[in-house]
Every structure is written in C-alpha cells, then in structure tokens.
Design an enzyme around this catalytic site. Structure first.
Site, PDB file in Angstrom:
ATOM      1  N   TYR A   1     -14.092  83.966  76.465  1.00  0.00           N
ATOM      2  CA  TYR A   1     -13.594  84.905  75.454  1.00  0.00           C
ATOM      3  C   TYR A   1     -14.684  85.217  74.427  1.00  0.00           C
ATOM      4  O   TYR A   1     -14.958  86.388  74.116  1.00  0.00           O
ATOM      5  CB  TYR A   1     -12.368  84.335  74.751  1.00  0.00           C
ATOM      6  CG  TYR A   1     -11.978  85.146  73.534  1.00  0.00           C
ATOM      7  CD1 TYR A   1     -11.305  86.352  73.675  1.00  0.00           C
ATOM      8  CD2 TYR A   1     -12.303  84.710  72.249  1.00  0.00           C
ATOM      9  CE1 TYR A   1     -10.973  87.114  72.564  1.00  0.00           C
ATOM     10  CE2 TYR A   1     -11.971  85.463  71.136  1.00  0.00           C
ATOM     11  CZ  TYR A   1     -11.306  86.665  71.291  1.00  0.00           C
ATOM     12  OH  TYR A   1     -10.994  87.421  70.194  1.00  0.00           O
TER      13      TYR A   1
ATOM     14  N   ASN B   1      -0.634  98.284  69.112  1.00  0.00           N
ATOM     15  CA  ASN B   1       0.795  97.943  69.080  1.00  0.00           C
ATOM     16  C   ASN B   1       1.073  96.558  68.521  1.00  0.00           C
ATOM     17  O   ASN B   1       2.232  96.215  68.275  1.00  0.00           O
ATOM     18  CB  ASN B   1       1.393  98.027  70.488  1.00  0.00           C
ATOM     19  CG  ASN B   1       0.735  97.052  71.445  1.00  0.00           C
ATOM     20  OD1 ASN B   1      -0.388  97.296  71.888  1.00  0.00           O
ATOM     21  ND2 ASN B   1       1.396  95.949  71.762  1.00  0.00           N
TER      22      ASN B   1
END
Length: 325
Positions: A181, A29
């Site tokens: 991360y 998205n």
C-alpha cells in the site's frame, strides 16, 4: 521548482467561490474523498463524484445536498482497477471544461493473499497508481480545454519511509500488504511530480499538484449518516488523539486548497501544518526521495507499458491527436 505566490492566508472555512467550474473527485463517496466533494460543492462549483458503487455514491450525494443547499453534484461510474472501462467513464462526464481532477480514490488491503485486478495487476498498485495514470491520459482533452486546470494527486504520509522496488513494482516476489500500500502511494506521488516536469516542459497551463492528508481517523470525523456514523463514546475516547491527528473532514483541506487557491503552483506539495499530521494546509518541502527524478522517470515508463497509454499534454490545436486507446 515553482513556489506559491504571496497571497492572503488561506482560510479553510472561507473558501473562494467557484461557480461555473467543474471538478472531478475520484472516490468521492466516502472517507476523505467525501469531504473533498462536500467542501468543493459548497463553493458553487459542479462536482462530479467518481465511484464504482452507485448506491454509495447516491447516499453521498443525498448527504451533501442536505448540508449544501443547491449543491451541484452528480455521479459517474468509475472503476480504477478496470483500465478498459476508463474511457467510457470519461465519456460519461460529457464535453466542456474540467477545471480540476482530484486523484483521491484508493484501496488498502490489510491481509494476504495478494489480489489482482481484472488486468492482472496487484490490486493496490492497480487502483491507487495505474488507474489514475491511465485516467489522466483519458482526461487530457478536457483538462487542456480549460486554461489553468489542475491535476491534484493525493499521496500518503505512509509513503515517507518507503522506497520503490522498480524490479518488483507489483510485489509479486514478496507481498506484504502494508508495504505494498505504502509503495502504491509513493508511486502516485512520484507520478504527480514527474507529470509536473512534463507539463512544464511543453509549456502547458495545466498544473500537477501533490497533496497528502496527514493523519486521519474515523473516530475524529464528524458523522455523515449513512456514509459515516460516529458515536459519542468514540468521539470522547479519541479526543486526546486530536492533539496529534485529525478527522477526515480536516484531512480533505490540502486537496481542496490545491484545487482552489490561485497562489498554488505546479510541483508543490501541500499537507497539514503541524508536523505534517494535522492542521491547516500549507506548502511543505518535498521529502528527499520524492525529488528522485530518475526513479520517477523509470516509473513513468513502466506505467506506460503496463497501462498501454501515456498522459500527453500538447497544444490545444493538437487535441485530436492526443486520445489513445
């Protein structure tokens, strides 16, 4: 390790037709995932956009359909940080073929404190790696039902200088967001290569392909309102950076090639041509630490214990035995 077959030069602007095929893009998205979805939709394939945010997914679908007439794109709810929900998400796909899944979704946190998923796992490791590990398990029957299916895992250039701490995979002792991360992305990359080894060991036709997008900036990314809006000032101010990095539309190219190129083989890594940061997607040599099969195998076992499932690809006649909890 396998290598790409000799084939015509890949043209990112003249993609092969893929009508009748079905692809799943996690996190389709927004960001790079949006452009992977848009580009794959342009081939005539059915593209399923996996996202936990229905409103944002609907905005993305409207944007894609405005640029790709007749686009076959739909949404399924997908929250990779909620392991218990993944079986239902896969059920929402419905039966039939699944020609490829692009493990693209990810979360990057910039500041402490350390956050955890509902399952009690560090949020970035949970979303970026463990969720995709478990999702692969639940998708196995669909992928096995499709000869030559592909599992495309998106890593990151940020993982190039990182190493895993197998004794602290979830950064419980020393939490630094950027390092956490990078390590979560490294875990994804090691998973993709270990998965390739396991697929080849059982003679599966399903391929595991690793990609990374290089350097991608919003300011170099074309507008896709309301998904992304770039001002003229932003575009002009960042033009010099275009010599080094690229927009997220171009950063989608390695994943799109990994899905569509018939010359791609399992165990390859695709990335941008110019220093691994920008340009057309090409096959790259694996970074040295990605070839560490022992670390990848230990990560696999840890992931199996943390998720309670294990991606298993056996002969199609044994599909009824592969689905776990």
């Amino acid at each position: 390790m396998s290598s790409a077959s000799q084939s015509p030069q890949w043209d990112v602007r003249r993609l092969p037709r893929a009508g009748g095929k079905r692809f799943l893009v996690t996190g389709g998205n927004a960001g790079i995932g949006y452009f992977v979805t848009e580009q794959l939709a342009g081939t005539g394939a059915t593209v399923v956009l996996g996202s936990r945010d229905r409103a944002k997914a609907e905005d993305a679908i409207v944007s894609i359909r405005s640029r790709v007439p007749g686009a076959k794109v739909r949404h399924v709810p997908l929250d990779l940080a909620d392991l218990a929900s993944l079986k239902s998400s896969v059920a929402a796909l419905g039966p039939g073929r699944l020609d490829a899944v692009v493990h693209n979704a990810g979360v990057a946190l910039d500041h402490p404190p350390r956050r955890e998923s509902a399952d009690g796992h560090e949020l970035m490791f949970a979303t970026n790696h463990l969720g995709h590990f478990a999702l692969t398990h639940h998708l196995a029957p669909l992928l096995l039902a499709t000869p030559g299916s592909r599992i495309v895992t998106t890593g990151s250039f940020a993982a190039k200088s990182e190493r895993l701490d197998l004794d602290d995979l979830q950064s419980a002792r020393d939490y630094r967001p950027k390092r956490a991360y990078s390590r979560s992305k490294l875990a994804q990359m090691l998973f993709a290569l270990e998965l390739d080894r396991r697929l080849r060991a059982v003679g599966s036709t399903t391929l595991s392909v690793l990609v990374h997008p290089g350097g991608a900036l919003d300011s170099l990314t074309p507008s896709r309102p309301p998904i992304h809006v770039r001002t003229t000032g932003e575009r002009l101010s960042r033009l010099p950076l275009g010599l080094v990095v690229q927009g997220k539309d171009a950063a989608a190219w390695p994943a799109v090639r990994a899905v569509l190129d018939p010359g791609v083989r399992g165990g390859l890594m695709l990335g941008p041509r110019a220093f691994g940061l920008r340009g057309a997607p090409v096959v790259e040599s694996l970074w040295n630490h990605l070839a560490d099969a022992a670390t990848a195998a230990r990560l696999w076992e840890a992931s199996r214990e943390l998720t309670g499932v294990e991606p298993t690809f056996t002969a199609p006649t044994e599909l009824g035995e592969t689905e776990g909890p």
